[in-house]
Scaffold this active site. Structure first.
Site, PDB file in Angstrom:
ATOM      1  N   HIS A 168       1.321  -1.295  -0.132  1.00  0.00           N
ATOM      2  CA  HIS A 168      -0.116  -0.100   0.260  1.00  0.00           C
ATOM      3  C   HIS A 168       0.585   0.912   0.132  1.00  0.00           C
ATOM      4  O   HIS A 168       0.476   2.200  -1.077  1.00  0.00           O
ATOM      5  CB  HIS A 168      -1.032   0.139   1.336  1.00  0.00           C
ATOM      6  N   GLU A 169       1.554   1.215   1.465  1.00  0.00           N
ATOM      7  CA  GLU A 169       2.582   2.397   0.960  1.00  0.00           C
ATOM      8  C   GLU A 169       3.845   2.404  -0.443  1.00  0.00           C
ATOM      9  O   GLU A 169       3.724   3.764  -0.723  1.00  0.00           O
ATOM     10  CB  GLU A 169       3.968   2.215   1.912  1.00  0.00           C
ATOM     11  N   HIS A 172       1.216   4.543  -3.123  1.00  0.00           N
ATOM     12  CA  HIS A 172       1.519   6.130  -2.891  1.00  0.00           C
ATOM     13  C   HIS A 172       2.618   6.774  -3.331  1.00  0.00           C
ATOM     14  O   HIS A 172       2.792   7.558  -4.187  1.00  0.00           O
ATOM     15  CB  HIS A 172       1.064   6.756  -1.266  1.00  0.00           C
ATOM     16  N   GLU A 239      -5.850   7.303  -0.361  1.00  0.00           N
ATOM     17  CA  GLU A 239      -6.055   6.318  -0.246  1.00  0.00           C
ATOM     18  C   GLU A 239      -7.030   5.270  -0.575  1.00  0.00           C
ATOM     19  O   GLU A 239      -6.292   3.903  -1.073  1.00  0.00           O
ATOM     20  CB  GLU A 239      -6.489   7.058   1.607  1.00  0.00           C
TER      21      GLU A 239
END
Lengths: 557, 184
Positions: A168-169, A172, A239
């Site tokens: 997930h990071e 980004h 997000e």
């Protein structure tokens, strides 16, 4: 892939451009307002009652004010964007991984895996020494990217879940919103520090100075409020997008849903991790009501979308609903990345001949006398009794440990000496943390930053003797001990293994209770804050720490 | 005169389109090659790790010589394989033998308690995951490249310049398709 790389680069520079323009315009407007006030107060032709005589500032004054604004804006920009990563890491308390730590190495492997999944771009792994569960990503203009997680997350999620969070990071980072978020956080944070410092100064100052300070305080406070607007540049939609990209990378929506569910149930670090930095985290550290609602207002002012919604989207991808997911997590148990020590005591007659693992091979068999003559036969070499398949360190075999005793060398090696036995300490891995241990008295030396890591991790089993001792400590006997003071003649006795090498007797270790609720006496170095714990004391402290509910609700005692 | 100008403008536009399409195809092709070298790096890492693991568990596993020999054999086969299809097959076989080795290791509590073996096992698990991620990335890139040389009108450029479809690095084992990653 939602964007091509060129799109991402364009989008990145566009957002950064907006931010820069916003900063400059913000300063122009502010300086013009200040100028208006000054013009009308220095030559007071302005009449408050009739509203007549309001003077517009002349052109040259306006130009000067704009010049000042430009300089201030540029300074703000360059101050907050220089050493971007270091400054943000300092604010949230993150530091690079400790390569000797098993758990940290484990995190680094996971981050490296994700780095392969995004096509080989280098990602750095950072850790926040906090028991909270959270993770963040930041990026600077040079393309350096950092992914950080807390110790709490590292010690409570399993491999696939950590991988999903890191994915997930990384989402980004590759979808291009990380840099703008990082810059935004840095920009809105800069007034916080000066504001709190001024507040402190204001309390101490009396007289005329305090009026000036008060004025400055109000101005900075206003600037701080205004510059918070910048944070609403960050859309909460990012997000969702990072969740989607993360799933595309790891192809594991279920683990990400589980990770979010587990994180959302616990303390996420409110109060411990920079308040203004919430946008860089996977879940808002401050659990705010605003985040959990939908609608125009919360879309504008909150930094994260509702967790429940995120989880149900992800669970849906894995053909589950939220309820089933919660049911499944009831029996959640993770596999520890370390080998658990066993508590079997074997009382067998010491064999007469041993095999020793040295160089790259098993040598031997040797008798005890021959062993001692071997070059490089130390307490931490691997040995095995002839004909047996059990391998252990030499110091774990009592018969061999006795061999070393007469040959003790009192010397100062790099790792330092045991303050009790004055023999060199050896490195030892306790719950993944590299600490120093004396092979004779089994006392351990733990550096200040490592002890919290040990207490956060819960993968150790405890032997019966440790449990018994710990309960004793918390019983009446221990409470009596707490009431007594440590005798001064015992208080400054031991040498710190680390500092003694360099400073000799200048710094001693001070005897004290580890914390005042637990009557375990430890010795803490007055210089490096490292802690010396005698045999079992570390295990006892950890046991007490992990079972504190049991000791403090009074049901067991 | 007017016709000539129109023709010249058309010719220039056509040439521009041709060159930009060609350049973007070349860019994609280089990315596919890059992705392949990523896989290669990870495969080499695995070849290096296997002998270490075998060395450190050998002492414990006197009765499991077969498993160990199979792993070593699979490794040398994988090193020798050339061509994407053969390579993929050999690597899949190696992955399977490693899995059976891990399964055997599970039965020996002595080995599981050995930090050194545990560390190697973690390294190898991580490398396995990296291989599967690198393969995923490679296949994504190949998919994109193959699409872009077949769509109209870029296929004209691709045919003229001799771009051909790239092969996927495929998994043949069914069990592996269901669980693409080793998890501990």
């Amino acid at each position: 892939m939602p964007f091509s790389f060129i799109d991402i680069e364009e989008k990145k520079t566009r957002v950064i451009g907006y931010l820069f323009a916003f900063i400059i315009v913000f300063y122009f407007v502010t300086s013009y307002l200040v100028l208006l006030v000054l013009e009308n107060s220095v030559f007071p032709s302005f009449d408050y009652y009739t509203g007549r005589g309001f003077r517009m500032p002349p052109l040259e004054h306006t130009l000067i004010a704009f010049g000042v604004a430009l300089i201030a804006g540029l300074m703000h920009w360059s101050l907050s964007t220089s050493h971007l990563i270091e400054r943000i890491c300092l604010t949230v308390g993150a530091s690079p991984i400790d390569t000797k730590d098993t758990y940290h190495q484990y995190l680094k492997n996971i981050v490296d895996e994700v780095s392969v999944a995004i096509g080989g771009r280098r990602l750095e792994a950072y850790v926040i020494p906090s028991a909270a569960m959270n993770a963040f990503a930041i990026e600077d203009f040079g393309g350096r990217a950092v992914i950080g997680v807390t110790e709490g997350l590292l010690s409570r999620l399993n491999r696939a879940q950590i991988e999903a969070v890191v994915g997930h990071e990384a989402g980004h980072i590759i979808s291009g919103d990380c840099l703008s978020t990082t810059v935004t956080c840095a920009l809105s944070e800069i007034y916080d520090e000066s504001f709190s410092k001024l507040g402190g100064a204001l309390k101490r100052t009396r007289g005329r100075g305090s009026v000036v300070l008060l004025l400055l305080y109000l101005v900075i406070g206003a600037m701080r409020l205004m510059s918070n607007i910048i944070r609403y540049f960050i859309s909460r939609q990012r997000e969702y997008r990072a969740d989607a990209v993360g799933v595309r990378l790891t192809r594991d929506p279920l683990s990400l849903a589980e990770a979010l569910e587990l994180i959302s149930r616990t303390w996420r670090g409110q109060g411990a991790m920079g308040e203004r930095m919430q946008s860089i985290f996977i879940i808002n550290p401050a659990a705010s009501q605003l985040d959990e609602t939908e609608g125009l207002f919360s879309d504008m002012f909150s930094t994260h979308p509702p967790i429940k919604h995120r989880i149900s989207i992800l669970a849906d991808m894995a053909h589950l609903d939220h309820k089933t997911l919660q049911e499944n997590l009831k029996n959640f148990k993770r596999v520890a990345p370390i080998a658990k020590p066993e508590f079997k005591v074997e009382e067998a007659a010491a064999p007469a001949s041993w095999l020793v693992f040295m160089g790259q091979d098993w040598l031997g068999p040797f008798g005890p006398a021959e062993l001692l003559k071997l070059d490089g036969f130390k307490p931490d070499v691997w040995v095995r009794a002839e004909g047996s398949s059990v391998t252990s360190h030499a110091y774990e075999v009592p018969a061999l440990l006795d061999l070393f005793r007469p040959a003790e060398v009192i010397g100062r090696t790099g790792a330092g000496n045991c303050p009790r036995c004055h023999t060199p300490l050896s490195e030892y891995s306790y719950e993944g943390v590299s600490i120093l241990k004396c092979v004779y008295c089994e006392g351990v030396f733990v550096e200040q930053d490592k002890i919290s890591r040990i207490f956060v991790r819960r993968d150790m089993d405890f032997g019966d003797d440790v449990v018994r001792l710990a309960k004793n400590f918390m019983g009446t006997k221990g409470k009596d001990a707490l009431a007594e003071k440590i005798e001064p003649k015992n208080a400054w006795v031991l040498d710190c293994p680390k500092c003694h090498i360099q400073f000799k007797d200048k710094f001693k270790m001070r005897r004290q209770f580890f914390v005042h609720s637990y009557p375990v006496e430890i010795d803490r170095c007055s210089r490096c804050d490292g802690v010396w714990l005698d045999k079992y004391e570390l295990e006892i402290l950890q046991y007490l720490y992990e079972h504190k509910e049991q000791f403090f609700d009074g049901s067991n005692f | 005169m007017v016709v000539l100008v129109v023709l010249a403008v058309l010719a220039i536009a056509l040439a521009l389109w041709f060159f930009t399409t060609y350049n973007s195809l070349i860019g994609l092709k280089i990315r596919v090659d890059n992705a392949w070298s990523q896989i290669d790096v990870q495969l080499k890492r695995r070849y290096d790790l296997i002998p270490n693991l075998v060395e450190s568990v050998k002492g414990y596993m006197q009765h499991e010589k077969d498993t160990l020999e199979r792993v070593i054999k699979a490794r040398s086969q994988a090193i020798d394989a050339s061509g994407i299809k053969d390579k993929a097959q050999a690597e899949n076989f190696l992955t399977q033998t490693l899995k059976s080795l891990f399964a055997v290791v599970e039965r020996y509590p002595d080995i599981k308690a050995n930090q050194n073996v545990l560390k190697l096992q973690e390294e190898l698990t991580s490398t396995e995951n990296k291989i599967s991620f690198a393969r995923q990335y490679y296949n994504d890139e190949v998919g994109r490249f193959n699409t872009s040389i077949q769509v109209v009108p870029a296929n004209i450029v691709a045919n003229a310049c001799g771009f051909t479809r790239k092969e996927f690095f495929e998994i043949e084992d069914k069990a592996q398709k269901e669980a693409p990653k080793v998890q501990f």
